[in-house]
Design an enzyme around this catalytic site. Sequence first.
Site, PDB file in Angstrom:
ATOM      1  N   ARG A 131     -18.383  96.190 -53.396  1.00 36.54           N
ATOM      2  CA  ARG A 131     -18.464  95.376 -52.173  1.00 36.54           C
ATOM      3  C   ARG A 131     -19.470  94.240 -52.363  1.00 36.54           C
ATOM      4  NH1 ARG A 131     -17.252 100.567 -50.319  1.00 36.54           N
ATOM      5  NH2 ARG A 131     -15.122 100.561 -49.522  1.00 36.54           N
ATOM      6  N   ASP A 177     -13.513  99.221 -56.261  1.00 30.90           N
ATOM      7  CA  ASP A 177     -13.136  99.452 -54.856  1.00 30.90           C
ATOM      8  C   ASP A 177     -12.453  98.182 -54.378  1.00 30.90           C
ATOM      9  OD1 ASP A 177     -13.057 100.441 -52.122  1.00 30.90           O
ATOM     10  OD2 ASP A 177     -14.667 101.793 -52.715  1.00 30.90           O
ATOM     11  N   HIS A 220      -8.192 102.569 -52.605  1.00 33.64           N
ATOM     12  CA  HIS A 220      -9.366 101.703 -52.828  1.00 33.64           C
ATOM     13  C   HIS A 220      -9.230 100.916 -54.131  1.00 33.64           C
ATOM     14  CE1 HIS A 220     -11.877 102.778 -49.426  1.00 33.64           C
ATOM     15  NE2 HIS A 220     -11.673 104.055 -49.646  1.00 33.64           N
ATOM     16  N   ASP A 232     -10.770 109.186 -52.432  1.00 36.60           N
ATOM     17  CA  ASP A 232     -11.053 109.308 -50.999  1.00 36.60           C
ATOM     18  C   ASP A 232     -10.173 108.341 -50.210  1.00 36.60           C
ATOM     19  OD1 ASP A 232     -12.513 107.265 -52.331  1.00 36.60           O
ATOM     20  OD2 ASP A 232     -13.714 106.948 -50.533  1.00 36.60           O
ATOM     21  N   GLU A 233      -9.967 108.673 -48.938  1.00 36.81           N
ATOM     22  CA  GLU A 233      -9.395 107.761 -47.939  1.00 36.81           C
ATOM     23  C   GLU A 233      -8.111 107.090 -48.418  1.00 36.81           C
ATOM     24  OE1 GLU A 233     -13.369 106.314 -45.613  1.00 36.81           O
ATOM     25  OE2 GLU A 233     -12.979 105.306 -47.494  1.00 36.81           O
ATOM     26  N   TRP A 267     -18.495 114.803 -49.100  1.00 34.92           N
ATOM     27  CA  TRP A 267     -19.105 113.714 -48.316  1.00 34.92           C
ATOM     28  C   TRP A 267     -18.806 113.830 -46.838  1.00 34.92           C
ATOM     29  CZ3 TRP A 267     -16.662 109.446 -45.765  1.00 34.92           C
ATOM     30  CH2 TRP A 267     -15.272 109.369 -45.924  1.00 34.92           C
ATOM     31  N   PHE A 300     -27.204 106.249 -47.455  1.00 37.14           N
ATOM     32  CA  PHE A 300     -28.345 105.354 -47.311  1.00 37.14           C
ATOM     33  C   PHE A 300     -27.926 103.958 -46.847  1.00 37.14           C
ATOM     34  CE2 PHE A 300     -31.507 107.707 -50.351  1.00 37.14           C
ATOM     35  CZ  PHE A 300     -31.437 108.815 -49.520  1.00 37.14           C
ATOM     36  N   ASP A 301     -26.626 103.759 -46.606  1.00 37.05           N
ATOM     37  CA  ASP A 301     -26.220 102.527 -45.920  1.00 37.05           C
ATOM     38  C   ASP A 301     -26.332 102.705 -44.403  1.00 37.05           C
ATOM     39  OD1 ASP A 301     -24.137 104.406 -46.454  1.00 37.05           O
ATOM     40  OD2 ASP A 301     -22.654 102.978 -45.723  1.00 37.05           O
ATOM     41  N   TRP A 310     -23.562 102.532 -50.025  1.00 36.44           N
ATOM     42  CA  TRP A 310     -22.379 101.680 -49.862  1.00 36.44           C
ATOM     43  C   TRP A 310     -22.862 100.306 -49.423  1.00 36.44           C
ATOM     44  CZ3 TRP A 310     -18.323 103.920 -51.896  1.00 36.44           C
ATOM     45  CH2 TRP A 310     -18.252 105.309 -51.926  1.00 36.44           C
ATOM     46  N   THR A 311     -22.201  99.268 -49.922  1.00 34.10           N
ATOM     47  CA  THR A 311     -22.832  97.948 -49.756  1.00 34.10           C
ATOM     48  C   THR A 311     -22.007  96.947 -48.953  1.00 34.10           C
ATOM     49  OG1 THR A 311     -21.959  97.232 -51.894  1.00 34.10           O
ATOM     50  CG2 THR A 311     -24.165  98.208 -51.882  1.00 34.10           C
ATOM     51  N   GLU A 312     -21.092  97.437 -48.126  1.00 31.20           N
ATOM     52  CA  GLU A 312     -20.373  96.479 -47.281  1.00 31.20           C
ATOM     53  C   GLU A 312     -21.354  95.572 -46.543  1.00 31.20           C
ATOM     54  OE1 GLU A 312     -19.636  99.659 -47.463  1.00 31.20           O
ATOM     55  OE2 GLU A 312     -17.485 100.049 -47.216  1.00 31.20           O
TER      56      GLU A 312
END
Length: 742
Positions: A154, A183, A265, A327-328, A394, A420-421, A459-461
């Site tokens: 991201r 991703d 993803h 995932d997802e 998760w 931690f986001d 996660w860095t969105e």
Amino acid sequence: MLSCLLAAAVTTAPGPLSLLPKPQNLSVKGGAPFVFAASSKVLDQGDFDADEHLKTIIRDASGISLDSGSGSKIIFRRANTGGEESYRLSVSQTEIVIEAAEDAGAFYAVQTLRQLLPADIEDGRTSKQLSIPQLEIEDEPITEWRGMMMDESRHFFGVEYTKRFIDWLALHKMNVFHWHLVDDGGWRMEVDAYPKLTSIGAWREDTGGVWPGGNWNFGNIRYIMSEGQAKPYGGFYSKEEIRDIVKYAADRHVTVVPEIEMPGHCLPATISYPYLRCDNVAESEHVGYTPTNVFCAGKESTFEFLETVLEETMELFPSEFIHIGADEVWKGHWENCDSCAKRMSDEDLADTHELQSWFVRRMERFLSKNGRRLIGWDEILEGGLAPGATVMSWRGVSGGIAAAKQGRDVIMSPTSHCYFDYAYNNISTEKVYGFNPIVDGLDTDEERSHILGGQANVWTEWISSVDRAEYMIFPRMIALAETLWTAEDQKSWPDFQNRLMPYFERLDALEIDYHPMNPALKETAILFDGSTTIDVPGAKQMPWALHWTRDGSDPTGDSPRYTKPLKVTKPGTYKFVYVMKSGLTSDIQTVDVQQFSAKPPSKLSMGLRMSAYTGTWDLLPDFSTLKPEYTVTVDGVGTAFKPQDDAYALLLKGWLKAPADGLYNFRIGSDDGSRLRIGGALIVDHDGPHGHTEKAGAIRLKKGLYPIRVEMFEIGGGDSLSLRWSGPGFTMKPINPEYLWH
Ligand code: ACM
Ligand code: ZN
């Protein structure tokens, strides 16, 4: 306590022992400290690599080489100290002896020595004496997987930052760097066989701006298909850079576990190589964030692609574990694809969940044939877990528990403690400290032995800068490091805080941005009659300024400064915030202070009065302007007598009986919003549309009766309302009818 012993024992106090994580066994002895001097020398009798790390630390800090002196000695020796990462450290005035069975243990002994040296060694030469108090340490971790995941898809941070990240892990005795390289936001690893993955897939349109909000838009990720189309954002790692980073990490006993996301993803891959998509998926359906991106599970060419990518991944990463995400995954395209339909029929798969499971099993066989082990997020349990697969839990810890019960290895990384986001208001450093990957629900030693450890995910969105990443990581990562290293019975939050406080100086010297601790208010509401005080425990010891307001506005560095407990004679919404020299702030903590001297009516009946309202609100309504549909008496806080309608609101009123003097903690849970007041003071504000979550608040009450008011609204969908409390002599539980009156 330790620091007192230490101050008495040494001539040049190195400050309190800020060892993070805390060693399992530590005894500080009296006597003069060991001093690194020009005449000191390292003797590496065990052929370790750690002696070079120590020499570098001392040389950089003081110019002393430790190569040729004839005075005090630092001896490295092989010994059976326990597990692979264990070490023994013994310091006298003339000798430091480091014993370890393996290189990793000796490396951790050196990190301990580093944390015992003055903080300012971290930013260059120090004028302070490099002394270590006489002590004995025996140490080894309780978990073998002590990890951090960094999402570079991201947002892309580059080689220098990645090495800094690895340094932080090593300093805190963490040993896994889970590198999220693929991703929807970009493909970050060069692949020789598929150059478009990085010539196209590493560069999306720059939507501009910085945190917060800028440079990321879930629905609008577009890749640069031709030069000059738009300003590009992105980057990738060349193979040479990856080899360099993997070696850099290995030198610091950190394993780099790459994550190549599949089958979802994977937007940059399906944009760069459209043949990887399902049949009949148009380009227009294939921009933006999930759910539109997924590899076709029917075509063989997908597997040829993925196996080639994984072969090149395995060449770069010696890690036993390879993470394949999983995932997802949105399965809509699979449901409309002829190739996927044929696959399901050929393989006798009942539905697309089984197709996902089949996909993961196939990759597991491939990795296993190549001597590696597959890890996936806990969705890999759905449709049946591949034999040999390791689960990263998760979505809570239940996936991890289920996998452990099936005899599979697990890494715990639940959103409750390890994301931690998420804001500090949601996951505080103290909350992270309370994380224990060996969760309740694991019934046997065999099941518990499958929990390899834990990790946190960044996660860095919404994290587009290195400074912001640091702020989200520190000090939560230090708390995590201790929860994964130090035995549960050795852990104590107040003791951790005492070690952390002076450690912030080391973070400053390392030029790491961090989140200060939040003001430690014990209550969210205070009732008073006449006057009261608001005490913020620990404020004096903090290296930051505490500021406050009374009028509900957010405090800043310009607001009045708190220097001693506040004497309060006026009601108000008091807010507190720590402000650091850098201008960064803690989260604001609020306490609602209200005058209270209400007299309950002499005749009371059991239960609360609940009024029900129908209507659609997306925030709690102003009940004073509404007419209820009906009002009934209820014996608890819940939705049992709610209206039939999907959208409604409830107002519960009455008297709460506090059985004794003391501090009461409340947890209100609702879907959607809710609010709790006692004695007119706001205990918890949990307003807004949301799924079922609990929010906590606290108030000190004297034995007696207090007006209680619970508000709730539901906008449609699932609904719920619950209220629990704990108080003097009892632990958290629902409020029984005998405490509720009207
Ligand atoms: C995840 O947070 N989607 C693993
Ligand atoms: Zn398909």
